[in-house]
Design an enzyme around this catalytic site. Structure first.
Site, PDB file in Angstrom:
ATOM      1  N   ILE B 469       0.880  -1.220  -0.091  1.00 21.14           N
ATOM      2  CA  ILE B 469       0.099   0.043   0.059  1.00 21.14           C
ATOM      3  C   ILE B 469       0.932   1.187  -0.089  1.00 21.14           C
ATOM      4  O   ILE B 469       0.424   2.300   0.041  1.00 21.14           O
ATOM      5  CB  ILE B 469      -0.850   0.040   1.316  1.00 21.14           C
ATOM      6  CG1 ILE B 469      -0.203   0.072   2.496  1.00 21.14           C
ATOM      7  CG2 ILE B 469      -1.741  -1.162   1.107  1.00 21.14           C
ATOM      8  CD1 ILE B 469      -1.002   0.126   3.725  1.00 21.14           C
ATOM      9  N   GLY B 470       2.214   1.030  -0.019  1.00 21.76           N
ATOM     10  CA  GLY B 470       3.069   2.256  -0.050  1.00 21.76           C
ATOM     11  C   GLY B 470       4.523   2.034   0.746  1.00 21.76           C
ATOM     12  O   GLY B 470       5.295   2.853   0.343  1.00 21.76           O
ATOM     13  N   ARG B 630      16.841  -4.496  12.525  1.00 20.15           N
ATOM     14  CA  ARG B 630      17.655  -4.256  11.381  1.00 20.15           C
ATOM     15  C   ARG B 630      16.761  -3.411  10.267  1.00 20.15           C
ATOM     16  O   ARG B 630      15.837  -4.002   9.930  1.00 20.15           O
ATOM     17  CB  ARG B 630      18.122  -5.867  10.699  1.00 20.15           C
ATOM     18  CG  ARG B 630      18.914  -5.697   9.458  1.00 20.15           C
ATOM     19  CD  ARG B 630      19.999  -4.734   9.342  1.00 20.15           C
ATOM     20  NE  ARG B 630      21.186  -5.447   9.962  1.00 20.15           N
ATOM     21  CZ  ARG B 630      22.348  -4.731  10.768  1.00 20.15           C
ATOM     22  NH1 ARG B 630      21.903  -3.399  11.128  1.00 20.15           N
ATOM     23  NH2 ARG B 630      23.245  -5.438  11.210  1.00 20.15           N
ATOM     24  N   LYS B 635      16.207   3.315   2.448  1.00 17.00           N
ATOM     25  CA  LYS B 635      15.543   4.433   1.627  1.00 17.00           C
ATOM     26  C   LYS B 635      14.083   4.345   1.863  1.00 17.00           C
ATOM     27  O   LYS B 635      13.300   5.487   2.339  1.00 17.00           O
ATOM     28  CB  LYS B 635      15.733   4.409   0.048  1.00 17.00           C
ATOM     29  CG  LYS B 635      15.639   5.663  -0.498  1.00 17.00           C
ATOM     30  CD  LYS B 635      15.585   5.547  -1.923  1.00 17.00           C
ATOM     31  CE  LYS B 635      17.005   5.803  -2.471  1.00 17.00           C
ATOM     32  NZ  LYS B 635      16.901   6.397  -3.945  1.00 17.00           N
ATOM     33  N   THR B 636      13.457   3.288   1.714  1.00 10.31           N
ATOM     34  CA  THR B 636      11.916   3.335   1.853  1.00 10.31           C
ATOM     35  C   THR B 636      11.619   3.339   3.235  1.00 10.31           C
ATOM     36  O   THR B 636      10.496   3.818   3.799  1.00 10.31           O
ATOM     37  CB  THR B 636      11.558   2.016   1.353  1.00 10.31           C
ATOM     38  OG1 THR B 636      11.932   0.896   1.533  1.00 10.31           O
ATOM     39  CG2 THR B 636      11.207   2.108  -0.113  1.00 10.31           C
ATOM     40  N   GLN B 640       9.002   5.960   5.159  1.00 11.64           N
ATOM     41  CA  GLN B 640       8.178   5.615   6.242  1.00 11.64           C
ATOM     42  C   GLN B 640       8.175   6.570   7.398  1.00 11.64           C
ATOM     43  O   GLN B 640       7.188   7.126   7.815  1.00 11.64           O
ATOM     44  CB  GLN B 640       8.421   4.064   6.870  1.00 11.64           C
ATOM     45  CG  GLN B 640       7.935   3.082   5.815  1.00 11.64           C
ATOM     46  CD  GLN B 640       6.526   2.766   6.421  1.00 11.64           C
ATOM     47  OE1 GLN B 640       5.516   3.084   6.249  1.00 11.64           O
ATOM     48  NE2 GLN B 640       6.470   1.437   6.827  1.00 11.64           N
ATOM     49  N   LYS B 703      12.289  -5.306  12.481  1.00  8.11           N
ATOM     50  CA  LYS B 703      10.804  -5.128  13.361  1.00  8.11           C
ATOM     51  C   LYS B 703      10.160  -4.085  12.568  1.00  8.11           C
ATOM     52  O   LYS B 703      11.039  -3.379  11.573  1.00  8.11           O
ATOM     53  CB  LYS B 703      10.762  -4.889  14.468  1.00  8.11           C
ATOM     54  CG  LYS B 703      11.644  -5.855  15.625  1.00  8.11           C
ATOM     55  CD  LYS B 703      11.596  -5.615  16.871  1.00  8.11           C
ATOM     56  CE  LYS B 703      12.513  -4.491  17.431  1.00  8.11           C
ATOM     57  NZ  LYS B 703      12.555  -4.502  19.078  1.00  8.11           N
ATOM     58  N   GLY B 704       8.769  -3.872  12.586  1.00  8.96           N
ATOM     59  CA  GLY B 704       8.147  -2.898  11.712  1.00  8.96           C
ATOM     60  C   GLY B 704       8.132  -1.451  12.209  1.00  8.96           C
ATOM     61  O   GLY B 704       8.802  -1.087  13.170  1.00  8.96           O
ATOM     62  N   GLU B 707       3.715   1.775  12.072  1.00  9.27           N
ATOM     63  CA  GLU B 707       2.873   2.723  13.209  1.00  9.27           C
ATOM     64  C   GLU B 707       3.872   3.679  13.993  1.00  9.27           C
ATOM     65  O   GLU B 707       3.589   4.861  14.171  1.00  9.27           O
ATOM     66  CB  GLU B 707       2.285   1.637  14.100  1.00  9.27           C
ATOM     67  CG  GLU B 707       1.713   0.327  13.323  1.00  9.27           C
ATOM     68  CD  GLU B 707       0.614   0.615  12.338  1.00  9.27           C
ATOM     69  OE1 GLU B 707      -0.104   1.565  12.470  1.00  9.27           O
ATOM     70  OE2 GLU B 707       0.675  -0.138  11.350  1.00  9.27           O
TER      71      GLU B 707
END
Lengths: 216, 744, 339
Positions: B469-470, B630, B635-636, B640, B703-704, B707
């Site tokens: 989604i992006g 990690r 870049k992305t 985020q 990890k994410g 959010e």
């Protein structure tokens, strides 16, 4: 008003232009001019396609260098003409009310919101969309416009939905002479909303293109 | 390998598609004889339709049908009475009402669809929709949560929490009690929601969707139409942002599918921006109270955190608003309480950072308020209450580098320029202030599957049904595959967003790199093992070597101890008469995961400028630090984070969906009046990645981030506004009227 | 949008005769407001007369100042050298409005004709006295939504504090018009009964008992141009716009200031506000007070207090009673410094 003369020699429906049809009968012309005519036509059992012909007007507009002759209802916006009839879907609909910039295209070199532009008002104009920005974008080896390159390099997008509008706006921003500082770019790009929030990267991309001095 | 070394920056793999207009979102697909749907919404929030005039609409040119509760084709899977939602999680405790689109004249919220008009062109469908007229038997509606907080009910399953002494607050030397409000916020992705539905056979369905999970949409439709999921093909390669609103299948999508079957033509629905405020969820209006106690040494004694949020009368929506308070700080006495109030409103859904972002605003504002009371630097106060183990579950964190994050962020923003006394820094007409806040979110690892295909020409294809989604999922998966197999990035192709590919969870919860990335890692590792097995077997030029002596990079197998000894992957595959090595892997968390608490952390720092006369607040500088293991794609990942900052600026300063409660109807449901941040609101942003692998979470150590990029940011702004002006704003957004100082 | 008839005019005369002929006919210029209102069915026209081809886009020097053609685009005016040099307030106000794209579409004449952005006006299910009856289509002549003023007692954060009536508390949304009001512009119009000149302060009107009417144009009249008289404010002009985000938003309050300074003294001054009334709001009393006075904060405060004498809040917009005077002071301070 006399307009859009396309002299023809036949009065045939349903694809004969509305004007040909009107030439034949002033009574019919009066009917055609009334906004509820199409509804009446349906009510009285006329073929829907004739009704459609009543509602449609001819339009000639050059899009990405190609002359397009189309027949459209006057209520069709440039955005919907591009997307739904000409299948140029790179231009996006984000709000349909001039409040987000996703539909930004160039009309005669000026960036505008295609969603608030009635297609009929572009008669005789040159329209450039994201599909027409690169010099030869037909495959993997095609060259990208410097702004497209810079957006990739600086990651000036995430979901990509506002991106065509951002890029069309960014190119115009430099051409207009409104890209002399990051602050100025931020102000003059504020008509292009990016909900993913790629703003900082977009500004970097624009500043790089501007400072690179390449013709945009 | 990923864990040991930092990853290089690569360009987004779908970048070219996105900058040329070549990326196709659902509404960009064109099908033969496709027709257009337009929704007509109710104009009241509660009551019953008394009459519905569809005659004019039906007679309008090009109209193929007008569907209302009187003639809506049946949705077979909705036959059985269900207590909760038909198309989502299992039924929850019975709600007051059931919402089935176009199934009854009853109105449960403003904007509820009362008709769907279908015509052969978009213009004709839109005009015909304007001709549908309804009259209503209106009932008094309740939409204002602030008037009904006392009516909160405890949602099923999510009980109150407490540890330590319940009355500790009363004896704490220094106490604070404050109320915080988050208004209704709306996801408002740039892409309008909708669906393109095409019945390709009597029981076969093709859907171009705007969904964060094609498998989820497939399952929802299978359930609604009682079909084998195999007969439903869902495609969402590109999605123009979701932020949570695409985490379920919405009733109007199902309705369009049903009508498409009835009409026998492919149907496209593109909702308008106003409908995005009522039909695809929102961040719920939430009121919170925090009571906090501390002692003179700056140690927390107690925290009580209570939150009450709105939901619909037909569905109980809950989120983890108060969770952060349970484990963020070393505090012996903690209690939390979460309530929902059923109103005449459409149902909320998780919005980026979801409840945690709502909760973090309250907790991190309160931490700042308490630090001020204690005359302590806000970072110092947090460090005095730092915890190395999770006090909620009494177990270690899988990794936590928050101290380092505080330090690096403080350096980058110039925290030492901050003056503890509010209103001390001035530049011309502007006051300057600094603020900071912590963010935290669960690091999940869900089950996912992926397939990898290595071809003899050295190219690699990676497949998973996951949508992007992006955030750059495709780019991250490319990097993971590259790290395992050494295939050059430009020779890797990632295919995603389609139910014909291996199953994956919906993109949400900052979990995708961990979940799908692990599956890609496993599938690629399986290919690598296969290659090594072939390489060391009898007859190969590397026969007899141990598997762990071989390295694989750029399509070449080599032996470290024997320089010059090489075998290309293509030679190896040719020798073995293989055109492709194809592996599919399912991947999930191991039992180790139960022993740890796993979270991603962030710290946000801002410098604000405030004009005390006009109340204008500008975020002049922002630094966001991510401690999320990690970093797979630097870049992305940085993108985020800056995206979270832009969203955070909106949450802090500008976003608020306003209802006129007399009508129960939004008054600013458009992009001109609901203010998301624009370019001019967002400064240059510095992002800092701690970039240390988490040893437990997954083989990549990642990890994410989605959010934590947002969670906490609004608190940092509020804290900075206080530092600049001495004005504490506890009700978001911080608009000029809340900050300006009376002068005349 | 409803189906409508579309014609194109190439001369003002043809345009005027086209609009006079049939009721429910509207001029279409940049379309940034009209098309928006048509999409929301607030305006349902029988016919549009496209006036984009009218030769009215010239910006030229005149003996007494500057003449700006009605069809000149907002961006062209804002970026015009003569405007930037002699009327910087106008340039600043234009650039504070909308977005670069919209300014490329919107015309000077269209900007004068802009309708309010009041939420209740825009939502035909909400009460509003401003919308009037449906102009075309099967419901022609019927009320376009319920009557009454939704904003009174409702969401009125954006609404008027001056000159409102019990029928309507909407504000005029234009930035450009605030500058034109401050700069004493004149509007040149042509109609079926001939040409006339309308002083800017008489162009827009207060809602009174007839909120449907935004301005004093007579039926069939077409705006030809706007005249700006020469002034001495170029060195000390400022347009301050306070809004809920940094750009691309309508004003909570805006202030246009032009100062003619000599030493620290104010020789002459123009002050107008936006976001506070149904029309661009000139602060005549405050101007009178400041004339001949020293440019000090004390004087600015007093001028601001004078400007607020008849202000009235409606609840959610009460903050404007503080924000407006504060903004006047802030704008005056900045204008004093600019040069």
């Amino acid at each position: 008003m006399a307009q859009n003369e396309h002299p023809g020699d036949e009065l045939e429906m349903p694809d004969a232009s509305r004007r040909h049809f009107l030439k034949q009968s002033s009574a019919l012309a009066a009917l055609a001019l009334a906004p509820t005519a199409a509804v009446k036509a349906v009510d009285t059992g006329w073929d829907q396609k004739i009704a459609a012909a009543f509602e449609q007007l001819p339009l000639q507009v050059t899009i990405n260098g190609t002359v397009q002759n189309v027949s459209i209802e006057p209520r069709v916006t440039l955005l919907d003409l591009l997307r739904e009839q000409l299948h140029l879907t790179g231009t996006k609909k984000g709000c349909d009310h001039g409040q987000c910039g996703a539909c930004t295209v160039h009309v005669d070199g000026q960036r505008v919101n295609a969603c608030l532009t009635l297609a009929m008002t572009t008669e005789g104009s040159n329209v450039t969309t994201i599909e027409g920005l690169a010099t030869n974008d037909h495959g993997a080896t095609a060259r990208l416009h410097p702004m497209q390159e810079a957006f990739i390099k600086h990651d000036g997008f995430q979901c990509g939905y506002c991106t065509p509008g951002q890029i069309m706006s960014a190119v115009a921003c430099i051409r207009e002479g409104h890209a002399d500082s990051p602050e100025e770019v931020r102000e003059y790009m504020s008509g292009n909303i990016c909900r993913c929030g790629a703003y900082a990267n977009i500004v970097e991309a624009i500043m790089e293109v501007k400072q690179g001095g390449k013709k945009v | 390998m990923t864990k040991e070394t930092k990853n290089p920056s690569i360009d987004r793999v779908d970048g070219r598609m996105k900058v040329t207009g070549g990326a196709n979102y659902f509404a960009d697909f064109e099908l033969p004889s496709m027709a257009y749907c337009v929704l007509v919404g109710s104009e009241i929030a509660r009551g019953t339709i008394s009459s519905l005039d569809t005659k004019k609409a039906q007679g309008a040119p090009g109209v193929l049908g007008v569907f209302t509760h009187q003639n809506m084709p049946p949705i077979p899977g909705w036959d059985a009475p269900i207590g909760g939602q038909a198309d989502g999680p299992p039924p929850k405790p019975k709600t007051e009402e059931t919402y089935r689109i176009l199934s009854s004249p009853k109105i449960l919220f403003d904007g509820q669809p009362i008709a769907i008009v279908v015509a052969d062109t978009y213009e004709r469908a839109t005009y015909a929709a304007s001709l549908v007229k309804a009259t209503y038997a209106k009932q008094a509606s309740r939409t204002d949560l602030s008037k009904h907080v006392a009516e909160g009910i405890a949602p099923g399953g999510s009980g109150d929490y407490s540890r330590g002494k319940a009355d500790a607050h009363q004896t704490a030397p220094i106490t604070l009690e404050a109320n915080y409000t988050i208004p209704i916020e709306v996801h408002n992705p740039m892409e309008l929601h909708g669906i393109l539905a095409h019945w390709t056979g009597p029981d076969k369905l093709m859907i171009y969707a705007k969904t964060q999970g094609v498998n989820a949409t497939q399952n929802a439709m299978a359930q609604a139409f009682k079909l084998d999921p195999k007969n439903i093909h869902v495609h969402t390669e590109f999605m123009g942002g979701g932020f949570g609103m695409g985490l379920r299948t919405w009733p109007q999508e199902t309705a369009v599918v049903a009508i498409a079957r009835k009409i026998g033509r492919p149907l496209k629905l593109v909702m308008n921006r106003s409908q995005m405020f009522t039909l695809v969820g929102h961040r719920p209006y939430t009121v919170q109270t925090i009571r906090m106690g501390a002692d003179q040494t700056g140690k927390l004694v107690s925290i009580n955190h209570a939150a009450t949020a709105e939901t619909a009368r037909y569905e109980d929506f809950t989120e983890a608003t108060v969770n952060m308070t349970k484990f963020m700080y070393a505090c012996p006495n903690v209690s939390t309480r979460y309530r929902i109030v059923r109103l005449d409103r459409s149902v909320p859904i998780w919005m980026r950072g979801p409840g945690e972002a709502t909760g973090a605003f309250a907790l991190e504002s309160a931490m700042d308020e308490m630090a001020h009371k204690l005359n302590l630097d806000p970072i110092e106060f947090r460090l005095r209450n730092y915890t190395e183990t999770d006090p909620e579950h009494n177990r270690p964190y899988s990794s936590k580098n928050l101290r380092e994050a505080y330090e690096k962020g403080a350096d980058a923003i110039g925290w030492n320029n901050r003056k503890p006394q509010p209103g001390s820094l001035r530049e011309g007409n502007w006051l300057i202030g600094y603020g900071m806040s912590t963010g935290v979110f669960n690091a999940f690892r869900w089950e996912a599957s992926a397939r990898a295909l290595l071809k003899a020409d050295g190219s690699l294809t990676v497949q998973s049904a996951v949508t992007d989604i992006g955030p750059g999922t495709g780019t991250a998966l490319t990097m993971i595959a590259h790290n395992v197999l050494g295939v050059p990035v430009e020779k890797i192709k990632v295919e995603y967003g389609d139910t014909s590919l291996p199953k994956a969870p919906s993109q949400g919860g900052s979990a995708i790199v961990s979940a799908v990335g692990s599956a890609v890692f496993d599938a690629c590792t399986a290919i690598k093992q296969a290659l090594i097995e072939l390489a060391v077997k009898d007859g190969s030029s590397l026969a007899g070597r141990q598997a762990d002596e071989l390295t694989l990079a750029n399509g070449i197998l080599s032996v470290e101890k024997e320089p010059g000894k090489k075998l290309t992957v293509s030679e190896l595959m040719q020798v073995n008469k293989l055109t492709v090595i194809d592996r599919t892997k399912e991947s999930k968390a191991g039992p180790d995961h139960q022993k740890y608490s796993m979270y991603s952390f962030s710290v946000h720092f801002v410098q604000v400028r405030v004009n005390p006369l006009t109340g204008v607040v500008r975020v002049a500088k922002a630094v966001s630090v991510a401690d999320s293991g990690r970093i797979i794609s630097p870049k992305t990942a940085a993108s985020q984070m800056i995206g979270g900052v832009a969203g955070g600026i909106g949450m802090a300063l500008t976003e608020e969906a306003v209802i006129d409660h007399r009508f129960g109807r939004f008054v600013n449901n458009n992009f001109a009046d609901y203010h998301v941040a624009v370019h001019a609101d967002v400064p240059a942003i510095e992002t800092i990645m701690i970039d240390k692998p988490d040893p437990i979470i997954n083989p990549m150590g990642a990890k994410g981030m989605g959010e934590i990029a947002l969670i906490g940011f609004a608190g940092a702004v509020a804290n900075a506004v206080f530092n600049a002006t001495g004005q504490r704003v506890r009700d978001l957004p911080i608009t000029p009227d809340k900050v300006m100082q009376k002068l005349v | 949008m409803n189906p409508f008839q579309f014609t194109r005019a190439t001369t003002p005369k043809a345009a005027i005769s086209a609009i006079t002929k049939e009721s429910g006919t509207y001029f279409l210029a940049g379309g940034t407001n009209l098309i928006d209102l048509m999409k929301r069915e607030v305006i349902i026209p029988e016919r549009l007369v496209d006036i984009n081809k009218l030769p009215l886009a010239t910006i030229e020097k005149t003996a007494s100042g500057l003449r700006i053609g009605a069809m000149a685009k907002n961006s062209a005016v804002a970026d015009h050298e003569l405007v930037k040099k002699h009327f910087p307030l106008l340039s600043m106000a234009l650039n504070a409005g909308a977005s670069a794209q919209l300014r490329n579409m919107a015309t000077v004449g269209g900007n004068l004709m802009q309708r309010t952005r009041c939420s209740y006006f825009y939502d035909t299910s909400m009460p509003c006295n401003k919308r009037g009856p449906v102009q075309a289509g099967p419901d022609k002549g019927k009320p376009n939504g319920p009557s009454g003023c939704g904003a009174i007692g409702g969401f009125n954060r954006m609404h008027a504090i001056f000159g409102s009536s019990s029928k309507c508390i909407a504000v005029h949304p234009s930035d450009m018009c605030i500058a034109l009001a401050a700069l004493d512009a004149t509007v040149n119009v042509s109609g079926p009964k001939g040409d006339r000149r309308i002083p800017f302060s008489e162009f827009h009107r207060l809602p009174g008992e007839l909120p449907q009417k935004d301005n004093t144009l007579l039926p069939g009249e077409l705006i030809l141009s706007v005249d700006l008289p020469t002034n001495r404010f170029a060195d000390h002009s400022h347009y301050l716009k306070i809004r809920d985000r940094a750009s691309y938003a309508f004003a909570l309050v805006s202030v246009g200031v032009g100062l003619d300074m000599k030493g620290g003294m104010i020789q002459d001054v123009r002050l107008a506000m936006g976001g506070v009334a149904h029309k661009p709001w000139r602060l005549f009393e405050a101007e009178q007070f400041l004339k001949g006075k020293e440019a000090t904060e004390v004087n600015f405060k007093q001028a601001a207090a004078l400007a607020m004498k008849d202000a009235k809040g409606y609840g959610e917009n009460d903050f404007k009673l503080t924000l407006a005077p504060n903004s006047i002071i802030d704008a005056l301070k900045t204008a004093t410094k600019t040069a």
